[in-house]
Design an enzyme around this catalytic site. Structure first.
Site, PDB file in Angstrom:
ATOM      1  N   TYR A   1     -82.281 -31.057  17.659  1.00  0.00           N
ATOM      2  CA  TYR A   1     -81.800 -31.978  16.632  1.00  0.00           C
ATOM      3  C   TYR A   1     -80.682 -32.864  17.177  1.00  0.00           C
ATOM      4  O   TYR A   1     -79.774 -32.407  17.869  1.00  0.00           O
ATOM      5  CB  TYR A   1     -81.255 -31.218  15.409  1.00  0.00           C
ATOM      6  CG  TYR A   1     -80.574 -32.145  14.429  1.00  0.00           C
ATOM      7  CD1 TYR A   1     -81.326 -32.993  13.618  1.00  0.00           C
ATOM      8  CD2 TYR A   1     -79.180 -32.212  14.347  1.00  0.00           C
ATOM      9  CE1 TYR A   1     -80.712 -33.876  12.740  1.00  0.00           C
ATOM     10  CE2 TYR A   1     -78.558 -33.088  13.469  1.00  0.00           C
ATOM     11  CZ  TYR A   1     -79.327 -33.919  12.674  1.00  0.00           C
ATOM     12  OH  TYR A   1     -78.726 -34.802  11.824  1.00  0.00           O
TER      13      TYR A   1
ATOM     14  N   HIS B   1     -76.705 -47.129   9.303  1.00  0.00           N
ATOM     15  CA  HIS B   1     -75.575 -46.494   8.628  1.00  0.00           C
ATOM     16  C   HIS B   1     -74.410 -47.455   8.391  1.00  0.00           C
ATOM     17  O   HIS B   1     -73.403 -47.062   7.789  1.00  0.00           O
ATOM     18  CB  HIS B   1     -75.086 -45.289   9.440  1.00  0.00           C
ATOM     19  CG  HIS B   1     -75.974 -44.090   9.322  1.00  0.00           C
ATOM     20  ND1 HIS B   1     -77.295 -44.107   9.696  1.00  0.00           N
ATOM     21  CD2 HIS B   1     -75.726 -42.832   8.867  1.00  0.00           C
ATOM     22  CE1 HIS B   1     -77.832 -42.910   9.480  1.00  0.00           C
ATOM     23  NE2 HIS B   1     -76.894 -42.126   8.978  1.00  0.00           N
TER      24      HIS B   1
ATOM     25  N   ASN C   1     -70.984 -39.047  13.374  1.00  0.00           N
ATOM     26  CA  ASN C   1     -70.509 -37.789  12.803  1.00  0.00           C
ATOM     27  C   ASN C   1     -69.023 -37.632  13.118  1.00  0.00           C
ATOM     28  O   ASN C   1     -68.543 -38.073  14.159  1.00  0.00           O
ATOM     29  CB  ASN C   1     -71.266 -36.613  13.402  1.00  0.00           C
ATOM     30  CG  ASN C   1     -72.587 -36.334  12.715  1.00  0.00           C
ATOM     31  OD1 ASN C   1     -73.356 -35.513  13.180  1.00  0.00           O
ATOM     32  ND2 ASN C   1     -72.867 -36.994  11.612  1.00  0.00           N
TER      33      ASN C   1
ATOM     34  N   TYR D   1     -32.619 -31.328 -15.295  1.00  0.00           N
ATOM     35  CA  TYR D   1     -33.432 -30.780 -14.207  1.00  0.00           C
ATOM     36  C   TYR D   1     -33.670 -31.787 -13.076  1.00  0.00           C
ATOM     37  O   TYR D   1     -33.780 -31.404 -11.911  1.00  0.00           O
ATOM     38  CB  TYR D   1     -34.787 -30.328 -14.743  1.00  0.00           C
ATOM     39  CG  TYR D   1     -34.767 -29.087 -15.602  1.00  0.00           C
ATOM     40  CD1 TYR D   1     -33.593 -28.395 -15.864  1.00  0.00           C
ATOM     41  CD2 TYR D   1     -35.947 -28.609 -16.153  1.00  0.00           C
ATOM     42  CE1 TYR D   1     -33.586 -27.265 -16.665  1.00  0.00           C
ATOM     43  CE2 TYR D   1     -35.956 -27.474 -16.962  1.00  0.00           C
ATOM     44  CZ  TYR D   1     -34.776 -26.806 -17.210  1.00  0.00           C
ATOM     45  OH  TYR D   1     -34.783 -25.698 -17.999  1.00  0.00           O
TER      46      TYR D   1
ATOM     47  N   ARG E   1     -30.494 -31.262 -11.143  1.00  0.00           N
ATOM     48  CA  ARG E   1     -30.192 -29.877 -10.784  1.00  0.00           C
ATOM     49  C   ARG E   1     -31.313 -29.233  -9.961  1.00  0.00           C
ATOM     50  O   ARG E   1     -31.059 -28.382  -9.101  1.00  0.00           O
ATOM     51  CB  ARG E   1     -29.946 -29.067 -12.053  1.00  0.00           C
ATOM     52  CG  ARG E   1     -29.387 -27.710 -11.790  1.00  0.00           C
ATOM     53  CD  ARG E   1     -29.273 -26.794 -12.977  1.00  0.00           C
ATOM     54  NE  ARG E   1     -29.517 -27.334 -14.283  1.00  0.00           N
ATOM     55  CZ  ARG E   1     -29.975 -26.596 -15.305  1.00  0.00           C
ATOM     56  NH1 ARG E   1     -30.242 -25.325 -15.133  1.00  0.00           N
ATOM     57  NH2 ARG E   1     -30.166 -27.144 -16.484  1.00  0.00           N
TER      58      ARG E   1
ATOM     59  N   PHE F   1     -68.582 -31.535  10.550  1.00  0.00           N
ATOM     60  CA  PHE F   1     -68.339 -32.862   9.992  1.00  0.00           C
ATOM     61  C   PHE F   1     -67.948 -32.813   8.518  1.00  0.00           C
ATOM     62  O   PHE F   1     -67.564 -33.814   7.930  1.00  0.00           O
ATOM     63  CB  PHE F   1     -69.578 -33.745  10.137  1.00  0.00           C
ATOM     64  CG  PHE F   1     -70.857 -33.078   9.701  1.00  0.00           C
ATOM     65  CD1 PHE F   1     -71.028 -32.617   8.416  1.00  0.00           C
ATOM     66  CD2 PHE F   1     -71.896 -32.901  10.612  1.00  0.00           C
ATOM     67  CE1 PHE F   1     -72.198 -32.001   8.015  1.00  0.00           C
ATOM     68  CE2 PHE F   1     -73.078 -32.279  10.218  1.00  0.00           C
ATOM     69  CZ  PHE F   1     -73.229 -31.834   8.906  1.00  0.00           C
TER      70      PHE F   1
ATOM     71  N   GLU G   1     -77.954 -33.005   2.097  1.00  0.00           N
ATOM     72  CA  GLU G   1     -76.490 -32.963   2.103  1.00  0.00           C
ATOM     73  C   GLU G   1     -76.059 -32.773   0.652  1.00  0.00           C
ATOM     74  O   GLU G   1     -75.663 -33.718  -0.033  1.00  0.00           O
ATOM     75  CB  GLU G   1     -75.944 -34.243   2.733  1.00  0.00           C
ATOM     76  CG  GLU G   1     -76.380 -34.357   4.203  1.00  0.00           C
ATOM     77  CD  GLU G   1     -76.451 -35.785   4.719  1.00  0.00           C
ATOM     78  OE1 GLU G   1     -76.021 -36.703   4.000  1.00  0.00           O
ATOM     79  OE2 GLU G   1     -76.934 -35.972   5.852  1.00  0.00           O
TER      80      GLU G   1
END
Length: 513
Positions: free
Chosen positions: A59, A89, A201, A285, A288, A333, A418
């Protein structure tokens, strides 16, 4: 052309420090790679070449991607496969990422690839560093990554420049990818097996955005401690809540560090000893509990810094190549660690701004502060800081909305291959807006606190606080009567985003520790 302001930084993949990353973000730097990394890259490259030569099916080397992982690609089409991967992409949208973030992306991508688990040519890493050194910065749209199979879309826009496509800025001017490559004296790459996938990736975009958020948060954190000290002095508050014994009794590291920093900032003040019997027992507060609130923020920033330093040094592409010849598909990734710490930084930034806005409100209330209403003598005809506090409140509310966690949102992609994603990239990107909002809030508080101190200048504060008071007065004048304040607010935002803080503050911060 190499920047004339460049400073040399040698990158040791796996051991790059947070301080080095901050230097790369802050200004162009002359980057070089530790020579030992080259052998590791060549060894993993040889493994990939052996797989190709033996026609093994692995792969990412000779298969399709994502849901198409079971599709074998013919040897003669492997270069086409890698090129098409990058082009397909490149689907980002939105404004381009800022130059300082892109510098970090180039550096962290080079660091990751140089770990020697990616199976790419060293020349690819050399080209990334050459771009950074020559101020040749890929144009990377900010939106389009879900932070899962790496920051695919934004990293594809980076990779496009390496193959002569897309766009880059050469010393600020947008040019084609091919022209950008010519500017660093290189022809566009024809990508070899796995190189396109290794470039796409990885978590480098989300990590760099989160680092930018962290560095901005550090600046605003320091400014907020200064602003808090100015406010305390303006209202003649008590320093007893900063006594070291209180904080040692609880034991929280950030709280202890913040209380010590405040004591150091106030050391030598003549204002506190001047009102021992004023009847002020407990301040609100927001005064303080500065050590408790800001200390918790500091602890979160330190945790985020540790995670992001690890991630900036990580091999986060897929599959990974190991020295025994194994090529293993996994999920490095997936940017869940980055997503979580981006949310943690967001919480800290929101709280830094929120408690600052409360101190500002305190300063404007004569019943609590003992100062003139809205910090203006001729009130009524003058509104003073009344509406500046409205701006701070609006930004505090905006940051509260932005602080909602991004890491718990997930939409499946790639036909459910995914099926769980991190959304780290948005989570990190929204930090830029949050830091800017917080810087405005803290800047307004500091300006108002300086105004409050002006109503009684019979005594001086400490040398460090007076130094900051003077720095504020160099930027904004005392408010005698109403005037156009937007310019002053912008000047104070810039003050809050500076990096030149007193040593007791810098010693608290992760990138200076």
């Amino acid at each position: 052309m190499t920047s004339t302001f460049a400073s040399p930084i040698t990158l040791h993949p796996g051991r790059v420090t947070l301080a080095q990353l901050r230097s790369i973000y802050a200004a162009p730097a002359q980057l070089s790679l530790d020579p030992s990394a080259r052998a590791l890259m060549l060894a993993s490259l040889a493994t990939v070449q052996r797989i190709v030569d033996e026609d093994q099916v692995v792969y990412g080397i000779n298969t399709g991607f994502g849901k198409l992982a079971s599709t074998k690609i013919a040897h003669e089409r492997l270069a086409e496969l890698q090129r098409n991967l990058v082009l397909s992409h490149s689907v980002g949208t939105g404004d381009a990422l800022a130059d300082d973030v892109v510098r970090l992306i180039l550096a962290t991508k080079a660091i990751s690839l140089a770990r020697g688990h990616s199976g790419i040519r060293p020349e690819i890493v050399d080209a990334l560093l050459a771009m950074a050194n020559a101020n040749v910065l890929p144009v990377i749209p900010a939106k389009g990554s879900v932070g899962a199979s790496g920051d695919l879309a934004p990293l594809a826009h980076l990779a496009c420049v390496l193959i002569g496509e897309g766009q880059a800025k050469v010393n600020g001017t947008v040019v084609s990818g091919a022209e950008a490559m010519r500017s660093i004296g290189l022809p566009p790459f024809v990508l070899c097996p796995k190189e396109g996938l290794a470039l796409l990736n990885g978590t480098q975009v989300s990590t760099s955005l989160a680092l930018a958020g962290l560095f901005g948060a550090e600046n605003v954190f320091a400014a907020a401690l200064v602003a808090g000290c100015l406010s305390l002095e303006a209202i003649k508050g008590s320093v007893k809540p900063f006594d070291a014994r209180i904080h040692e009794a609880r034991g929280q590291a950030g709280q202890i560090a913040v209380a010590a920093a405040v004591r150091a900032l106030l050391d030598g003040s003549a204002i506190d000893p001047s009102h021992p019997n004023c009847g002020r027992v407990q301040d609100p507060y927001s005064i303080r509990c500065v050590p408790q609130v800001m200390g918790a923020c500091l602890d979160n920033l330190h945790h985020a810094a540790r995670v992001l330093t690890i991630e900036a040094n990580a091999a986060s592409d897929n599959p990974l190549v190991f020295d025994n010849g194994d090529v293993i598909s996994g999920g490095n990734f997936h940017a869940e660690p980055v997503a979580f710490v981006a949310d943690i930084i967001a919480l800290a930034v929101a709280e830094i701004g929120a408690i600052s806005e409360r101190r500002l409100s305190l300063l404007l209330d004569p019943g609590l502060s003992g100062l003139p209403a809205f910090l203006i003598r001729d009130s009524g005809v003058n509104s003073g800081f009344m509406i500046a506090q409205v701006t701070a409140a609006a930004l505090a509310a905006e940051n509260q909305c932005l602080a909602n966690p991004s890491s718990v949102t997930s939409l499946p992609t790639s036909a459910n291959q995914e099926d769980h994603v991190s959304m780290a990239t948005y989570g990190a990107r929204r930090l830029g807006d949050m830091v800017r909002n917080a810087a405005v809030m803290v800047g307004i508080e500091a300006m108002a606190a300086a105004q409050g101190m002006e109503f009684d200048r019979a005594l001086n504060s400490s040398p460090l606080v007076e130094e900051q008071f003077a720095a504020i007065r160099q930027r904004v004048a005392y408010l005698e009567q109403d005037r156009f304040l937007a310019t002053d607010i912008e000047a104070m935002r810039e003050w809050a985003m500076q990096t030149a803080w007193p040593a007791p503050l810098l010693q608290c911060l992760p990138s200076h520790a």
